[in-house]
Design a protein around this motif. Sequence first.
Motif, PDB file in Angstrom:
ATOM      1  N   MET A   1       0.847  -1.211   0.000  1.00 26.85           N
ATOM      2  CA  MET A   1       0.000   0.000   0.000  1.00 26.85           C
ATOM      3  C   MET A   1       0.875   1.250   0.000  1.00 26.85           C
ATOM      4  SD  MET A   1      -3.123   1.569   0.662  1.00 26.85           S
ATOM      5  CE  MET A   1      -4.124   0.120   0.902  1.00 26.85           C
ATOM      6  N   LEU A   2       0.602   2.103  -0.953  1.00 29.59           N
ATOM      7  CA  LEU A   2       1.317   3.379  -0.997  1.00 29.59           C
ATOM      8  C   LEU A   2       0.597   4.373  -0.090  1.00 29.59           C
ATOM      9  CD1 LEU A   2       3.285   4.924  -3.571  1.00 29.59           C
ATOM     10  CD2 LEU A   2       1.230   6.271  -3.183  1.00 29.59           C
ATOM     11  N   ILE A   3       1.348   4.895   0.890  1.00 29.10           N
ATOM     12  CA  ILE A   3       0.731   5.802   1.861  1.00 29.10           C
ATOM     13  C   ILE A   3       1.139   7.250   1.596  1.00 29.10           C
ATOM     14  CG2 ILE A   3       0.546   6.398   4.319  1.00 29.10           C
ATOM     15  CD1 ILE A   3      -0.517   3.672   3.991  1.00 29.10           C
ATOM     16  N   VAL A   4       0.150   8.099   1.396  1.00 30.10           N
ATOM     17  CA  VAL A   4       0.403   9.537   1.276  1.00 30.10           C
ATOM     18  C   VAL A   4      -0.044  10.188   2.587  1.00 30.10           C
ATOM     19  CG1 VAL A   4      -0.108  11.638  -0.019  1.00 30.10           C
ATOM     20  CG2 VAL A   4      -0.009   9.437  -1.222  1.00 30.10           C
ATOM     21  N   GLY A   5       0.887  10.828   3.274  1.00 32.55           N
ATOM     22  CA  GLY A   5       0.560  11.464   4.559  1.00 32.55           C
ATOM     23  C   GLY A   5      -0.173  12.777   4.313  1.00 32.55           C
ATOM     24  N   GLU A   6      -1.357  12.904   4.918  1.00 36.71           N
ATOM     25  CA  GLU A   6      -2.258  14.006   4.548  1.00 36.71           C
ATOM     26  C   GLU A   6      -2.168  15.251   5.417  1.00 36.71           C
ATOM     27  OE1 GLU A   6      -6.237  12.497   5.110  1.00 36.71           O
ATOM     28  OE2 GLU A   6      -6.062  12.553   7.296  1.00 36.71           O
TER      29      GLU A   6
ATOM     30  N   GLU B   1       8.308   8.924   9.474  1.00 29.84           N
ATOM     31  CA  GLU B   1       8.633   7.925  10.492  1.00 29.84           C
ATOM     32  C   GLU B   1       7.504   6.908  10.661  1.00 29.84           C
ATOM     33  OE1 GLU B   1       9.789   9.291  14.679  1.00 29.84           O
ATOM     34  OE2 GLU B   1      11.347  10.020  13.284  1.00 29.84           O
ATOM     35  N   ALA B   2       6.274   7.383  10.541  1.00 29.92           N
ATOM     36  CA  ALA B   2       5.120   6.510  10.728  1.00 29.92           C
ATOM     37  C   ALA B   2       4.820   5.677   9.479  1.00 29.92           C
ATOM     38  CB  ALA B   2       3.901   7.338  11.104  1.00 29.92           C
ATOM     39  N   GLY B   3       5.593   5.890   8.407  1.00 29.35           N
ATOM     40  CA  GLY B   3       5.423   5.022   7.249  1.00 29.35           C
ATOM     41  C   GLY B   3       4.889   5.672   5.985  1.00 29.35           C
ATOM     42  N   ALA B   4       4.824   7.013   5.955  1.00 30.97           N
ATOM     43  CA  ALA B   4       4.331   7.675   4.741  1.00 30.97           C
ATOM     44  C   ALA B   4       5.355   7.566   3.615  1.00 30.97           C
ATOM     45  CB  ALA B   4       4.028   9.142   5.027  1.00 30.97           C
ATOM     46  N   ASN B   5       4.904   7.244   2.398  1.00 27.28           N
ATOM     47  CA  ASN B   5       5.776   7.193   1.233  1.00 27.28           C
ATOM     48  C   ASN B   5       5.854   8.545   0.534  1.00 27.28           C
ATOM     49  OD1 ASN B   5       3.990   4.373   1.161  1.00 27.28           O
ATOM     50  ND2 ASN B   5       6.206   4.106   1.083  1.00 27.28           N
ATOM     51  N   TYR B   6       4.759   9.291   0.612  1.00 24.09           N
ATOM     52  CA  TYR B   6       4.737  10.644   0.056  1.00 24.09           C
ATOM     53  C   TYR B   6       4.152  11.583   1.112  1.00 24.09           C
ATOM     54  CZ  TYR B   6       5.719   9.109  -4.720  1.00 24.09           C
ATOM     55  OH  TYR B   6       6.315   8.598  -5.830  1.00 24.09           O
ATOM     56  N   ILE B   7       4.584  12.844   1.044  1.00 24.38           N
ATOM     57  CA  ILE B   7       4.040  13.854   1.952  1.00 24.38           C
ATOM     58  C   ILE B   7       3.165  14.795   1.131  1.00 24.38           C
ATOM     59  CG2 ILE B   7       4.590  15.745   3.533  1.00 24.38           C
ATOM     60  CD1 ILE B   7       5.479  13.021   4.540  1.00 24.38           C
ATOM     61  N   ASP B   8       1.877  14.775   1.400  1.00 21.05           N
ATOM     62  CA  ASP B   8       0.965  15.678   0.706  1.00 21.05           C
ATOM     63  C   ASP B   8       1.226  17.113   1.166  1.00 21.05           C
ATOM     64  OD1 ASP B   8      -1.723  15.430  -1.006  1.00 21.05           O
ATOM     65  OD2 ASP B   8      -2.004  17.042   0.448  1.00 21.05           O
ATOM     66  N   VAL B   9       1.278  18.041   0.210  1.00 19.28           N
ATOM     67  CA  VAL B   9       1.361  19.468   0.573  1.00 19.28           C
ATOM     68  C   VAL B   9       0.215  20.214  -0.095  1.00 19.28           C
ATOM     69  CG1 VAL B   9       3.814  19.645   1.133  1.00 19.28           C
ATOM     70  CG2 VAL B   9       3.113  19.822  -1.257  1.00 19.28           C
TER      71      VAL B   9
ATOM     72  N   ILE C   1      -4.562   8.216   0.914  1.00 16.27           N
ATOM     73  CA  ILE C   1      -4.147   9.482   1.515  1.00 16.27           C
ATOM     74  C   ILE C   1      -4.764   9.509   2.901  1.00 16.27           C
ATOM     75  CG2 ILE C   1      -4.138  11.985   1.295  1.00 16.27           C
ATOM     76  CD1 ILE C   1      -4.585  11.714  -1.638  1.00 16.27           C
ATOM     77  N   ILE C   2      -3.928   9.339   3.909  1.00 16.74           N
ATOM     78  CA  ILE C   2      -4.451   9.217   5.274  1.00 16.74           C
ATOM     79  C   ILE C   2      -3.526   9.920   6.265  1.00 16.74           C
ATOM     80  CG2 ILE C   2      -5.662   7.020   4.977  1.00 16.74           C
ATOM     81  CD1 ILE C   2      -3.087   5.777   6.314  1.00 16.74           C
ATOM     82  N   ASN C   3      -3.947   9.911   7.504  1.00 14.48           N
ATOM     83  CA  ASN C   3      -3.085  10.373   8.585  1.00 14.48           C
ATOM     84  C   ASN C   3      -2.263   9.178   9.077  1.00 14.48           C
ATOM     85  OD1 ASN C   3      -1.891  11.132  10.927  1.00 14.48           O
ATOM     86  ND2 ASN C   3      -3.796  11.508  12.058  1.00 14.48           N
ATOM     87  N   PRO C   4      -0.985   9.110   8.726  1.00 16.38           N
ATOM     88  CA  PRO C   4      -0.185   7.935   9.104  1.00 16.38           C
ATOM     89  C   PRO C   4       0.077   7.859  10.608  1.00 16.38           C
ATOM     90  CG  PRO C   4       1.157   9.528   7.888  1.00 16.38           C
ATOM     91  CD  PRO C   4      -0.222  10.097   7.953  1.00 16.38           C
ATOM     92  N   LEU C   5      -0.205   8.967  11.320  1.00 17.47           N
ATOM     93  CA  LEU C   5      -0.007   8.935  12.773  1.00 17.47           C
ATOM     94  C   LEU C   5      -1.169   8.237  13.478  1.00 17.47           C
ATOM     95  CD1 LEU C   5       1.381  12.524  13.450  1.00 17.47           C
ATOM     96  CD2 LEU C   5       2.547  10.495  12.587  1.00 17.47           C
TER      97      LEU C   5
ATOM     98  N   LEU D   1       3.905  -9.495  10.446  1.00  9.51           N
ATOM     99  CA  LEU D   1       4.738  -9.917  11.576  1.00  9.51           C
ATOM    100  C   LEU D   1       5.771  -8.854  11.950  1.00  9.51           C
ATOM    101  CD1 LEU D   1       5.006 -13.674  10.612  1.00  9.51           C
ATOM    102  CD2 LEU D   1       3.745 -12.662  12.537  1.00  9.51           C
ATOM    103  N   LYS D   2       6.263  -8.177  10.923  1.00  6.54           N
ATOM    104  CA  LYS D   2       7.204  -7.090  11.191  1.00  6.54           C
ATOM    105  C   LYS D   2       6.509  -6.013  12.055  1.00  6.54           C
ATOM    106  CE  LYS D   2       9.282  -3.955   8.184  1.00  6.54           C
ATOM    107  NZ  LYS D   2       9.538  -3.672   6.762  1.00  6.54           N
ATOM    108  N   ALA D   3       5.283  -5.717  11.686  1.00  6.57           N
ATOM    109  CA  ALA D   3       4.525  -4.704  12.432  1.00  6.57           C
ATOM    110  C   ALA D   3       4.278  -5.175  13.865  1.00  6.57           C
ATOM    111  CB  ALA D   3       3.205  -4.422  11.733  1.00  6.57           C
ATOM    112  N   TYR D   4       3.987  -6.465  13.993  1.00  7.70           N
ATOM    113  CA  TYR D   4       3.772  -7.031  15.332  1.00  7.70           C
ATOM    114  C   TYR D   4       5.017  -6.847  16.186  1.00  7.70           C
ATOM    115  CZ  TYR D   4       3.987 -10.728  18.836  1.00  7.70           C
ATOM    116  OH  TYR D   4       4.192 -11.421  20.001  1.00  7.70           O
ATOM    117  N   ARG D   5       6.179  -7.167  15.603  1.00  5.79           N
ATOM    118  CA  ARG D   5       7.430  -7.057  16.379  1.00  5.79           C
ATOM    119  C   ARG D   5       7.776  -5.614  16.685  1.00  5.79           C
ATOM    120  NH1 ARG D   5       8.687 -11.863  13.532  1.00  5.79           N
ATOM    121  NH2 ARG D   5       8.373 -13.513  15.077  1.00  5.79           N
ATOM    122  N   ALA D   6       7.321  -4.697  15.838  1.00  3.71           N
ATOM    123  CA  ALA D   6       7.587  -3.275  16.097  1.00  3.71           C
ATOM    124  C   ALA D   6       6.528  -2.679  17.042  1.00  3.71           C
ATOM    125  CB  ALA D   6       7.618  -2.512  14.781  1.00  3.71           C
ATOM    126  N   ASN D   7       5.701  -3.558  17.609  1.00  2.00           N
ATOM    127  CA  ASN D   7       4.660  -3.138  18.561  1.00  2.00           C
ATOM    128  C   ASN D   7       3.601  -2.224  17.952  1.00  2.00           C
ATOM    129  OD1 ASN D   7       5.869  -4.576  20.631  1.00  2.00           O
ATOM    130  ND2 ASN D   7       7.183  -2.833  21.161  1.00  2.00           N
TER     131      ASN D   7
END
Lengths: 265, 211
Positions: free
Chosen positions: A1-6, A36-44, A226-230, A255-261
Amino acid sequence: MLIVGELINASRKAIATAIEAQDQNEIQQVARDQVEAGANYIDVNAGVFVGKEPEYLEWLVKTVQSAVEGLCCIDSPDPKAIETALAVHKGTAMINSISLEKDRYESLLPVVAGTDLKVVALCMSDEGMPETTDDRMAIADKLVNSLLQKNVAIDNIYVDPLVQPVSTNIQFGVEFVNAIEKIMTTFKGVHTLCGLSNISFGLPNRKFINQTFMSMAIAKGLDGAIINPLDKKMMANIITAEALAGKDEYCAEYLKAYRANLFEF
Amino acid sequence: MEELFEKMAEVLIAGKEAEVKSLAQEALDKGAAARDILDKGLLAGMDVVGQRFKAGDLFIPEVLLCARCMHGAMDILKPLLSEADAAGVGTYLIGTVEGDLHDIGKNLVSMMLEGAGFQVIDLGTNITAQQFVEAVKEHKPDILGLSALLTTTMPRMEETIQALKEAGIRDQVKIMAGGAPVTQDFIEKIGGDAYGANAASAVDKAKELVA
Ligand code: B12
């Protein structure tokens, strides 16, 4: 999933204030948090500043890119503002968005023609908002084909089928997710992307609706948002839905997400 | 009879269409005038719906459902209302300006106006100044309502008022405007007559304008 931070959107009070005050620190912090929270693009987005949008968008791109490695999603219907922002952008930006509305279509098509830019193709035309799956397909068909003709690679096209509030018409949710499926199967190699919080407009408990709707859309093939990655619950929900939709080989990301809490709220 | 009207308002607020209709029929059978059923039953109920929506206590789908109840009962009453009654308190022409496709707010305003007894003619969205002018000539409304949700389409409101002036019919109609970015100041500046911050206040202002 491509995440755009909104979050860097001038319709949010804190952001508008920071833009007007040219407060770099505030904007850069929001950019960093999202990456840091995983956004691939930053919406401006500086859409609320009529007349000053080009200048402010340019400043936002520079400010964001001097703080993070990432790329920007330039969010404006105005080609002048987009071009000004593109001129200072490092790397390949995403444009949000072209649509079939005549003015917007005619002025933005030349901007993206023959480029490597990623382009959001919003299913909206001068005839009004699409309501059914077929309405959306008719617009998507024209947009995707004209972008292809203008040498935009299919892999760079992100169709946004346009979410409409389910509070006003109970069929709006299902028509949207069915459009996702049809777009993904009809135009092989294309992507879909949307901001989906409009689905819950006019109803209480919006976050819960948004999360559930995200799962439904992912099940039908949605591969960008396009979401709030926080929003940790939303992110956890996406990761889980992708595994359940068969997109996460050996459940590795889950599983990676699980280990990263990431499932502890 | 008063008790019956109260019950009617109550079931309308609860969104029970079949019950609203059967109560309207019952009132007719007992000899109530159609006009009274409308005013004291249905419109009284819609009034509460508007207030509760404004207070955040009812949500959009509930308002839509109440409006459907109202329409359902109106089907029964319409043939019995005299011409003068049916035209209600006035005619309201409404639409969203050119370049703007938002219609949720406009639709709610339309419904509440109908609920308050106005005859509403809804032109839809993306309506040009010229289309508004033509429609004013054709329908001769008491009030023209303009809706805009985008800062970029707000100027179309002023252009519409200008076009009405040029057509020489500005004085034949009162003009109201609304939509999230619109303000009282803006409307005074562009030469409109009244501002509606929300559906409930739109109804109040409209009533004042035709009073
Ligand atoms: C739902 C929505 C949409 C839906 C519209 C669905 C539909 N069928 O209407 C969709 C997703 C399709 C959409 C599209 C777009 N939208 Co939009 N949308 C909204 C949203 C979230 C809610 C609007 C709404 O329906 N409110 C609910 C109703 C009940 O409230 P209301 O409209 O204000 O109406 C009340 C009063 O204003 C008043 N009123 C309204 N009209 C009238 C008329 C009269 C005569 C009177 C008296 C009173 C009155 O009474 C109403 C009832 O109480 C707003 C944000 C917001 N929270 O306002 C953004 C918003 C309006 N949209 C915005 C934008 C930018 C767009 C797009 C350009 C997005 C894009 N990327 O392309 C497109 C534009 C399409 C176009 N050409 O019009 C911006 C506008 C920014 C700006 N500065 O102008 C906003 C503010 C969001 C944001 N924060 O950025 N949108």
